[in-house]
Design a protein around this motif. Structure first.
Motif, PDB file in Angstrom:
ATOM      1  N   GLY A 114     -35.324  91.825 135.956  1.00  0.00           N
ATOM      2  CA  GLY A 114     -36.587  92.193 135.338  1.00  0.00           C
ATOM      3  C   GLY A 114     -37.119  93.529 135.819  1.00  0.00           C
ATOM      4  O   GLY A 114     -37.959  94.147 135.155  1.00  0.00           O
ATOM      5  N   ALA A 115     -36.623  94.005 136.957  1.00  0.00           N
ATOM      6  CA  ALA A 115     -37.109  95.274 137.514  1.00  0.00           C
ATOM      7  C   ALA A 115     -36.712  96.471 136.659  1.00  0.00           C
ATOM      8  O   ALA A 115     -37.367  97.516 136.717  1.00  0.00           O
ATOM      9  CB  ALA A 115     -36.582  95.458 138.938  1.00  0.00           C
ATOM     10  N   ILE A 116     -35.640  96.345 135.875  1.00  0.00           N
ATOM     11  CA  ILE A 116     -35.167  97.496 135.101  1.00  0.00           C
ATOM     12  C   ILE A 116     -35.569  97.415 133.629  1.00  0.00           C
ATOM     13  O   ILE A 116     -35.228  98.298 132.849  1.00  0.00           O
ATOM     14  CB  ILE A 116     -33.633  97.644 135.215  1.00  0.00           C
ATOM     15  CG1 ILE A 116     -32.912  96.390 134.707  1.00  0.00           C
ATOM     16  CG2 ILE A 116     -33.223  97.939 136.643  1.00  0.00           C
ATOM     17  CD1 ILE A 116     -31.394  96.496 134.740  1.00  0.00           C
ATOM     18  N   MET A 117     -36.308  96.357 133.245  1.00  0.00           N
ATOM     19  CA  MET A 117     -36.763  96.227 131.853  1.00  0.00           C
ATOM     20  C   MET A 117     -37.735  97.349 131.515  1.00  0.00           C
ATOM     21  O   MET A 117     -38.684  97.609 132.257  1.00  0.00           O
ATOM     22  CB  MET A 117     -37.446  94.874 131.660  1.00  0.00           C
ATOM     23  CG  MET A 117     -37.961  94.640 130.250  1.00  0.00           C
ATOM     24  SD  MET A 117     -38.697  92.988 130.046  1.00  0.00           S
ATOM     25  CE  MET A 117     -40.236  93.189 130.946  1.00  0.00           C
ATOM     26  N   ASP A 118     -37.520  98.027 130.372  1.00  0.00           N
ATOM     27  CA  ASP A 118     -38.439  99.095 129.969  1.00  0.00           C
ATOM     28  C   ASP A 118     -38.990  98.917 128.556  1.00  0.00           C
ATOM     29  O   ASP A 118     -39.822  99.696 128.113  1.00  0.00           O
ATOM     30  CB  ASP A 118     -37.769 100.470 130.100  1.00  0.00           C
ATOM     31  CG  ASP A 118     -36.544 100.622 129.216  1.00  0.00           C
ATOM     32  OD1 ASP A 118     -36.083  99.621 128.635  1.00  0.00           O
ATOM     33  OD2 ASP A 118     -36.027 101.756 129.118  1.00  0.00           O
ATOM     34  N   VAL A 119     -38.538  97.872 127.834  1.00  0.00           N
ATOM     35  CA  VAL A 119     -39.097  97.554 126.523  1.00  0.00           C
ATOM     36  C   VAL A 119     -39.282  96.049 126.449  1.00  0.00           C
ATOM     37  O   VAL A 119     -38.393  95.280 126.816  1.00  0.00           O
ATOM     38  CB  VAL A 119     -38.176  98.015 125.368  1.00  0.00           C
ATOM     39  CG1 VAL A 119     -38.712  97.507 124.036  1.00  0.00           C
ATOM     40  CG2 VAL A 119     -38.064  99.522 125.329  1.00  0.00           C
ATOM     41  N   LEU A 120     -40.463  95.630 125.980  1.00  0.00           N
ATOM     42  CA  LEU A 120     -40.727  94.214 125.754  1.00  0.00           C
ATOM     43  C   LEU A 120     -40.970  93.987 124.272  1.00  0.00           C
ATOM     44  O   LEU A 120     -41.902  94.536 123.690  1.00  0.00           O
ATOM     45  CB  LEU A 120     -41.959  93.754 126.545  1.00  0.00           C
ATOM     46  CG  LEU A 120     -42.407  92.315 126.243  1.00  0.00           C
ATOM     47  CD1 LEU A 120     -41.393  91.316 126.795  1.00  0.00           C
ATOM     48  CD2 LEU A 120     -43.792  92.044 126.808  1.00  0.00           C
ATOM     49  N   CYS A 121     -40.103  93.184 123.653  1.00  0.00           N
ATOM     50  CA  CYS A 121     -40.307  92.764 122.272  1.00  0.00           C
ATOM     51  C   CYS A 121     -41.095  91.459 122.299  1.00  0.00           C
ATOM     52  O   CYS A 121     -40.618  90.458 122.839  1.00  0.00           O
ATOM     53  CB  CYS A 121     -38.968  92.557 121.566  1.00  0.00           C
ATOM     54  SG  CYS A 121     -38.019  94.066 121.350  1.00  0.00           S
ATOM     55  N   SER A 122     -42.295  91.496 121.731  1.00  0.00           N
ATOM     56  CA  SER A 122     -43.183  90.342 121.831  1.00  0.00           C
ATOM     57  C   SER A 122     -43.488  89.771 120.456  1.00  0.00           C
ATOM     58  O   SER A 122     -43.806  90.497 119.509  1.00  0.00           O
ATOM     59  CB  SER A 122     -44.491  90.740 122.520  1.00  0.00           C
ATOM     60  OG  SER A 122     -45.400  89.657 122.534  1.00  0.00           O
ATOM     61  N   ASP A 123     -43.388  88.446 120.359  1.00  0.00           N
ATOM     62  CA  ASP A 123     -43.905  87.764 119.177  1.00  0.00           C
ATOM     63  C   ASP A 123     -45.405  87.984 119.097  1.00  0.00           C
ATOM     64  O   ASP A 123     -46.076  88.105 120.129  1.00  0.00           O
ATOM     65  CB  ASP A 123     -43.637  86.256 119.291  1.00  0.00           C
ATOM     66  CG  ASP A 123     -42.389  85.857 118.518  1.00  0.00           C
ATOM     67  OD1 ASP A 123     -41.884  86.676 117.746  1.00  0.00           O
ATOM     68  OD2 ASP A 123     -41.925  84.725 118.709  1.00  0.00           O
ATOM     69  N   LYS A 124     -45.926  88.017 117.884  1.00  0.00           N
ATOM     70  CA  LYS A 124     -47.374  88.188 117.741  1.00  0.00           C
ATOM     71  C   LYS A 124     -48.111  86.895 118.041  1.00  0.00           C
ATOM     72  O   LYS A 124     -48.992  86.851 118.907  1.00  0.00           O
ATOM     73  CB  LYS A 124     -47.706  88.669 116.329  1.00  0.00           C
ATOM     74  CG  LYS A 124     -49.194  88.954 116.110  1.00  0.00           C
ATOM     75  CD  LYS A 124     -49.548  89.044 114.635  1.00  0.00           C
ATOM     76  CE  LYS A 124     -49.614  87.663 114.008  1.00  0.00           C
ATOM     77  NZ  LYS A 124     -50.144  87.656 112.635  1.00  0.00           N
ATOM     78  N   THR A 125     -47.737  85.827 117.344  1.00  0.00           N
ATOM     79  CA  THR A 125     -48.504  84.585 117.395  1.00  0.00           C
ATOM     80  C   THR A 125     -48.370  83.896 118.742  1.00  0.00           C
ATOM     81  O   THR A 125     -47.269  83.616 119.208  1.00  0.00           O
ATOM     82  CB  THR A 125     -48.050  83.630 116.286  1.00  0.00           C
ATOM     83  OG1 THR A 125     -48.158  84.301 115.029  1.00  0.00           O
ATOM     84  CG2 THR A 125     -48.905  82.377 116.258  1.00  0.00           C
ATOM     85  N   GLY A 126     -49.520  83.622 119.364  1.00  0.00           N
ATOM     86  CA  GLY A 126     -49.535  82.876 120.612  1.00  0.00           C
ATOM     87  C   GLY A 126     -49.343  83.728 121.842  1.00  0.00           C
ATOM     88  O   GLY A 126     -49.706  83.310 122.942  1.00  0.00           O
ATOM     89  N   THR A 127     -48.754  84.907 121.682  1.00  0.00           N
ATOM     90  CA  THR A 127     -48.549  85.801 122.822  1.00  0.00           C
ATOM     91  C   THR A 127     -49.558  86.940 122.789  1.00  0.00           C
ATOM     92  O   THR A 127     -50.237  87.222 123.782  1.00  0.00           O
ATOM     93  CB  THR A 127     -47.121  86.363 122.823  1.00  0.00           C
ATOM     94  OG1 THR A 127     -46.187  85.279 122.779  1.00  0.00           O
ATOM     95  CG2 THR A 127     -46.869  87.193 124.072  1.00  0.00           C
ATOM     96  N   LEU A 128     -49.659  87.579 121.640  1.00  0.00           N
ATOM     97  CA  LEU A 128     -50.638  88.657 121.478  1.00  0.00           C
ATOM     98  C   LEU A 128     -51.909  88.144 120.792  1.00  0.00           C
ATOM     99  O   LEU A 128     -52.967  88.750 120.915  1.00  0.00           O
ATOM    100  CB  LEU A 128     -50.028  89.794 120.659  1.00  0.00           C
ATOM    101  CG  LEU A 128     -48.774  90.431 121.269  1.00  0.00           C
ATOM    102  CD1 LEU A 128     -48.212  91.502 120.335  1.00  0.00           C
ATOM    103  CD2 LEU A 128     -49.069  91.025 122.637  1.00  0.00           C
ATOM    104  N   THR A 129     -51.771  87.037 120.067  1.00  0.00           N
ATOM    105  CA  THR A 129     -52.942  86.412 119.441  1.00  0.00           C
ATOM    106  C   THR A 129     -53.177  85.048 120.079  1.00  0.00           C
ATOM    107  O   THR A 129     -52.361  84.564 120.866  1.00  0.00           O
ATOM    108  CB  THR A 129     -52.740  86.250 117.929  1.00  0.00           C
ATOM    109  OG1 THR A 129     -51.632  85.354 117.690  1.00  0.00           O
ATOM    110  CG2 THR A 129     -52.451  87.591 117.282  1.00  0.00           C
ATOM    111  N   GLN A 130     -54.282  84.412 119.714  1.00  0.00           N
ATOM    112  CA  GLN A 130     -54.673  83.166 120.376  1.00  0.00           C
ATOM    113  C   GLN A 130     -53.973  81.934 119.815  1.00  0.00           C
ATOM    114  O   GLN A 130     -54.108  80.849 120.375  1.00  0.00           O
ATOM    115  CB  GLN A 130     -56.193  82.987 120.259  1.00  0.00           C
ATOM    116  CG  GLN A 130     -56.998  84.086 120.932  1.00  0.00           C
ATOM    117  CD  GLN A 130     -58.491  83.882 120.780  1.00  0.00           C
ATOM    118  OE1 GLN A 130     -58.985  82.763 120.774  1.00  0.00           O
ATOM    119  NE2 GLN A 130     -59.228  84.980 120.657  1.00  0.00           N
TER     120      GLN A 130
END
Length: 780
Positions: A294-310
């Motif tokens: 995880g120390a070398i991760m430089d991009v995070l692909c995130s789902d919208k629902t539940g992670t960025l939204t409530q």
């Protein structure tokens, strides 16, 4: 027994006594076997050869002492590894699979290990089958590839059997458990905590460093043999010098230190790593190697629902067309929803809105749950004696030109998308297809999401949102989150792969598109993390270097992930990044310390051999130095440290160059102390002890200096490291001062060595502040 009723409380105790728990006993090698394994292998043979050569040279006492020290060193390593294994057992207990089970006529969720034969279990897409069972209603599409090697899912209908370890791809069914634990057909399902893995990026780098120095020492050893033969040095002197040189270049403690560092980092994530992080935000580690990746991760692909939204959907807007009104649109939508599915926030939002408006609902005569392939649910109702087919799903797929009112509906889709709403279209067929209306669902962004995105950006991690929403909706949500960059689609990426370098949002993305997006980012040179929760997210979670299953993810998603979040949002991801970088800093400190010591010892031993034709580090002293270094450097794994402010990057030539500059200080003082002892004509064995004391003391202060930046005192050392350092110094002082095993050292040299160690510490601190060293080590 009626299979629908499940077991009763009265049945549990007797069945548990007979069948035990739904788990397979794990085989553990005995301490004796583990201990003996320490004496088998190339490095062990090299050390054992040293004992034999020392014995054959006539010094039986020294050979016995070396053998005893090797036994002690192996004991320390075994103790540390077993401590790490015990910690792993704690982590494994925290990651439990669960099962939906009916007991006493009531459905509940229990740990899978508590299942018993006779239990009624409910299975749905995304579940890992927890035990062998027989279906008595419903149908499933099950992936058995991990068990049988079959490439295609197998369709299973009642009353067929299903087997533990299979993965439910589609469908829902109820089944009666027939066998558990080691009695199941395939014996054992996939372990939830993976510890075996191919070498990680960080391990490969460290091994490259070690191979480099081992090769260098081999070259020096060959040169020493040629030189020794040319000057007619005794064969025993040459042989011992070569063996000592090779042993000192090998990282005996590295496997143990690496395991302890990863396990310590995993435990910190599991219980909260600092005062700002509470128990509720703990992160479960499924793949131990990912703790340092995880120390070398430089991009995070995130789902919208539940992670960025409530993930608290509510019906914000309803449109209707033709003869339909708002109430009928909600009635049709409710028919395409499942009130019993408490996991579907969409279904619950529709039923809640219908209840608020007192909408009369019709019971569907047939219902097909959401299909990830067609992106819709289907139902059939009877209204006024007439059968009506209903489909509810993505507007872009359902609103074809053949559907009445599609043009009007599309205009509303654009308006509603601009408000950031998720839109579902309801299309009826009786038999002509017509759009009855649209439902706009609101999912507010998490209040902490914009702040956490900024914090991740400050840490050098670019957040990329992936959503199934259209471009306009995605752009509206991205603006609220503060995401800066292009809004693109997977099709855009296929046409122009360079979009991966600047895209901030990927809209209109289906689960299968996530793998394409991740591969494009990886091809562009990024190390990618991915959050996901569904069965179709598993391939993407597996493809990413760092797969992160969010809270309430399916069992399949958890199995494919490296980390499992216990709270919604990005806080857990931020913790993964900072914890991984702390582990990286500890491993980098170990590598830097190893390189500095290797350079120092290589030059000291070689220069003195060339001058005196004798090896300054006798086999016994070499083992004493090795034992002290091993005991001390293992504790680096638990040292206090600050995380890097940007993704970790290794550069071996630059590290070696910086290490050479740092090693100059302890080398200068040790060779100076040697020269002083030589000037006053001390016996060679006494000088050996003096060099031994200097290596131990200066090695300790070197570690204290390089363990933290910008200064060694910027972060207080851990109690474990300080305790190990104190023990190492006291032990070396007793051995050297009282002449235990080796010739005693004159007291005056203690003062010289301590003074040299203190001066060396501050000299290293000044070297660390130089632009050259900071640039070589990429220090902020």
């Amino acid at each position: 027994m009626d299979p629908y009723a499940g077991l009763k409380d009265a049945d549990i105790a007797g069945l548990r006594a007979h069948y035990g728990f739904n788990e397979t006993p794990v085989f553990h090698e005995s301490m004796v076997v583990l201990y003996l394994k320490n004496f088998w292998g190339p490095l062990a043979w090299l050390m054992e050869a040293m004992v034999v050569i020392t014995f054959l040279s006539g010094d039986a006492f020294e050979a016995i002492v070396i053998a005893c020290l090797l036994l002690v060193n192996s004991g320390i390593n075994i103790y540390q590894r077993r401590s790490a294994d015990a910690a792993l057992a704690i982590l494994a207990q925290a990651i439990q699979t669960t099962a939906r089970v009916q007991r006493n006529g009531t459905w509940s969720v229990i740990p899978s290990r508590e299942l018993l034969p006779g239990d009624s279990i409910r299975l749905r897409a995304g579940d890992i089958i927890p035990a062998d069972a027989q279906l008595f209603d419903g149908s499933l599409s099950v992936d058995l590839s991990t068990l049988t090697g079959e490439s295609l899912p197998r369709d299973i209908n009642a009353p067929d059997a299903i087997y533990s370890g299979g993965i439910v791809q589609h469908g829902e069914a109820t089944a009666k458990v027939s066998a558990i634990g080691s009695k199941t057909r395939y014996g054992k399902t996939t372990e939830l905590l993976e510890t075996a893995h191919p070498p990680t990026h960080m391990e490969k780098v460290v091994f490259d460093i070690i191979k480099y120095f081992f090769a260098l020492n081999v070259i020096v050893a060959i040169a020493a043999v040629i030189f020794g033969l040319a000057v007619h040095a005794p064969a025993l002197q040459i042989t011992n010098f070569v063996i000592v040189l090779l042993i000192m270049s090998v990282p005996v403690a590295f496997p143990t230190m690496f395991a302890v560092a990863q396990t310590y980092g995993a435990l910190q994530l599991n219980k909260g790593g600092d005062s700002k992080e509470n128990e509720g935000s703990k992160v479960l580690v499924r793949r131990l190697a990912a703790v340092q990746e995880g120390a070398i991760m430089d991009v995070l692909c995130s789902d919208k629902t539940g992670t960025l939204t409530q993930n608290r959907l509510s019906v914000a807007e309803v449109t209707h067309y033709g003869v339909n009104d708002e109430a009928r649109v909600l009635m049709l939508a409710a028919a395409c929803s499942n009130m019993a599915d408490k996991d579907s926030t969409i279904d619950q939002a529709i039923f809640q809105k219908a209840a608020e408006l007192n909408v009369a609902l019709l019971e569907p005569i047939s219902f097909s749950p959401f299909d990830s392939l067609t992106k819709r649910t289907r139902a059939e109702i009877v209204e006024q004696g007439k059968k009506i087919n209903i489909e509810m799903g993505l507007a872009d797929l359902l609103l074809t030109p053949a559907v009445f009112s599609s043009k009007e509906a599309f205009a509303d889709v654009v308006l509603m998308s601009g408000k950031g709403l998720r839109i579902l279209a309801i299309v009826t067929s009786d038999p002509d297809a017509a759009c009855a209306g649209l439902i706009g669902l609101s999912d507010p962004i998490r209040p902490d999401a914009p702040t956490l995105i900024r914090e991740l950006n400050d840490l050098g991690v670019r957040v990329v949102m992936i959503t199934g929403d259209g471009r306009i909706t995605a752009q509206a949500v991205a603006s609220q989150l503060g995401l800066q960059g292009d809004v693109c689609t997977p099709d855009d990426l296929k046409n122009n792969p360079e979009i991966a370098l600047r895209g901030a949002v990927f809209a209109e993305a289906y689960p299968e598109d996530k793998v394409t997006i991740i591969k494009a980012l990886q091809h562009a040179g990024h190390v990618v993390g991915m959050t996901g929760d569904g069965v179709n997210d598993a391939p993407a979670l597996h493809q990413a270097e760092i797969g992160i299953a969010v809270k309430d993810a399916t069992e399949v998603a958890k199995q494919a992930a490296s980390f499992i979040l216990t709270t919604p949002g990005l806080e857990g991801v931020r913790r993964v990044v900072t914890a991984s970088r702390r582990v990286y800093m500890r491993i980098r400190t170990w590598a830097l310390n190893k390189v500095v010591k290797s350079i120092e010892i290589l030059f000291i031993a070689t220069i003195i051999f060339v001058i005196t034709h004798s090896y300054i580090l006798s086999p016994l002293i070499a083992i004493l130095v090795l034992l002290a270094n091993d005991f001390l450097t293992i504790t680096i794994a638990t040292d206090h440290t600050k995380p890097l402010l940007r993704p970790a990057r290794w550069n071996i030539p630059r590290m070696i160059a910086a290490s050479s500059m740092i090693a100059a200080a302890p080398f200068f003082f040790t060779i100076s102390i040697y020269a002083i002892a030589q000037h006053f004509h001390y016996p060679f064995d006494t000088i050996r002890t003096i060099v031994y004391g200097s290596l131990i003391y200066l090695g300790g202060t070197t570690l204290l200096a390089i363990r933290a930046w910008p200064f060694g005192w910027s972060i207080r050392p851990s109690k474990t490291l300080l305790g190990a350092l104190l023990f190492s110094l006291v032990f070396a002082s007793i051995v050297a001062g009282f002449g235990i095993f080796i010739t005693a050292m004159p007291p005056v040299f203690f003062a010289l060595i301590i003074a040299g160690a203190i001066v060396s510490f501050f000299l290293i601190e000044s070297v660390k502040q130089s632009h050259g060293v900071r640039a070589l080590l990429d220090i902020e």
